[in-house]
Motif scaffolding. Sequence first.
Motif, PDB file in Angstrom:
ATOM      1  N   VAL A 191       2.936   0.205   8.608  1.00 49.38           N
ATOM      2  CA  VAL A 191       1.588   0.783   8.580  1.00 49.38           C
ATOM      3  C   VAL A 191       1.630   2.195   7.990  1.00 49.38           C
ATOM      4  N   ALA A 192       2.647   2.959   8.358  1.00 48.82           N
ATOM      5  CA  ALA A 192       2.788   4.305   7.796  1.00 48.82           C
ATOM      6  C   ALA A 192       2.985   4.238   6.286  1.00 48.82           C
ATOM      7  N   TYR A 193       3.706   3.216   5.836  1.00 49.15           N
ATOM      8  CA  TYR A 193       3.915   3.068   4.394  1.00 49.15           C
ATOM      9  C   TYR A 193       2.610   2.739   3.675  1.00 49.15           C
ATOM     10  N   VAL A 194       1.801   1.851   4.251  1.00 49.90           N
ATOM     11  CA  VAL A 194       0.505   1.530   3.650  1.00 49.90           C
ATOM     12  C   VAL A 194      -0.341   2.797   3.522  1.00 49.90           C
ATOM     13  N   ALA A 195      -0.371   3.599   4.582  1.00 52.50           N
ATOM     14  CA  ALA A 195      -1.145   4.844   4.552  1.00 52.50           C
ATOM     15  C   ALA A 195      -0.592   5.811   3.507  1.00 52.50           C
ATOM     16  N   ALA A 196       0.734   5.895   3.409  1.00 56.00           N
ATOM     17  CA  ALA A 196       1.354   6.790   2.434  1.00 56.00           C
ATOM     18  C   ALA A 196       1.108   6.312   1.006  1.00 56.00           C
ATOM     19  N   LEU A 197       1.169   5.001   0.793  1.00 51.28           N
ATOM     20  CA  LEU A 197       0.923   4.443  -0.536  1.00 51.28           C
ATOM     21  C   LEU A 197      -0.500   4.736  -0.995  1.00 51.28           C
TER      22      LEU A 197
END
Length: 279
Positions: A191-197
Amino acid sequence: GGSVQIVFETPASSKAPAGYMQSLSFGGRDHSIYVKSHLGYGLDAARSAMFDMLVQKKGGEKPIRHPCLPKGETMEYKQVSFVGDGDWHRCFKLQLKLFDNRSCPHSSCSFNGAFQPTLTQGFKGFSYMYDRTTAIGLLDGQPKQFGSQVMSQQDIATAGERLCALDKSEAARRFSTHQDASKSSNFCGDVAYVAALLTALGFPPSAQLTMTNKIKDVELVWTLGAMLAKSAELASAGSSFSPGLGWFVLAGVLLLAVYMKRQAGSGSYSSLRLDEFKK
């Protein structure tokens, strides 16, 4: 997954470097389409990159504390031991470091120096964009195998912080009935990666996106990303492929997208397809 694709209609620009823009005539109108595949930025590739980054930064620690794993979790990666720290803010900050936005050789960029015009509205996120948000019930605690849900990067971050606060056993209980229950320890980092992307692609925190895996009852899966990636490859390959083949594949994908959007009753063509290409 090994890559992520972004596709949307945008006004033609003389500032666009070669290989980023495609033209399509359909329904009596000409459409200028931006297409970019970011190799190495699929979900699986991002997880591995995060482990590698931590090994490089904290290789002397034994075990290495991983902010994107829940507390109580232990993992081995390339014979290195990791323990979960469950810290959303540190996890998100580290995920952002996967994207290099220090320089832009064009009029505007997303990350790693890739040209990207100004984002439009009406964005849709497919594949892991849906799988790690609506499919796991990230915002409302109600997992949905199929459907759509409107959200912003800010919504994802707020819910992600709550998710990362769960320890291993709490996360396992929350997602015990989900088809990816065995991967629940990855959900915080995913989820953190989706937000960062989304941040790296230039989405404002409050910008609304629709995470979905269907349009007008038509299921869209990772093969859409594969088609987009291959079409871009063929279109830019020049004489290495049959003339027009790349354009034909790209046109097929975009005609499908425009057709489904029309069937859904939308008059806007400024849509985006954000999808994972699984290898």
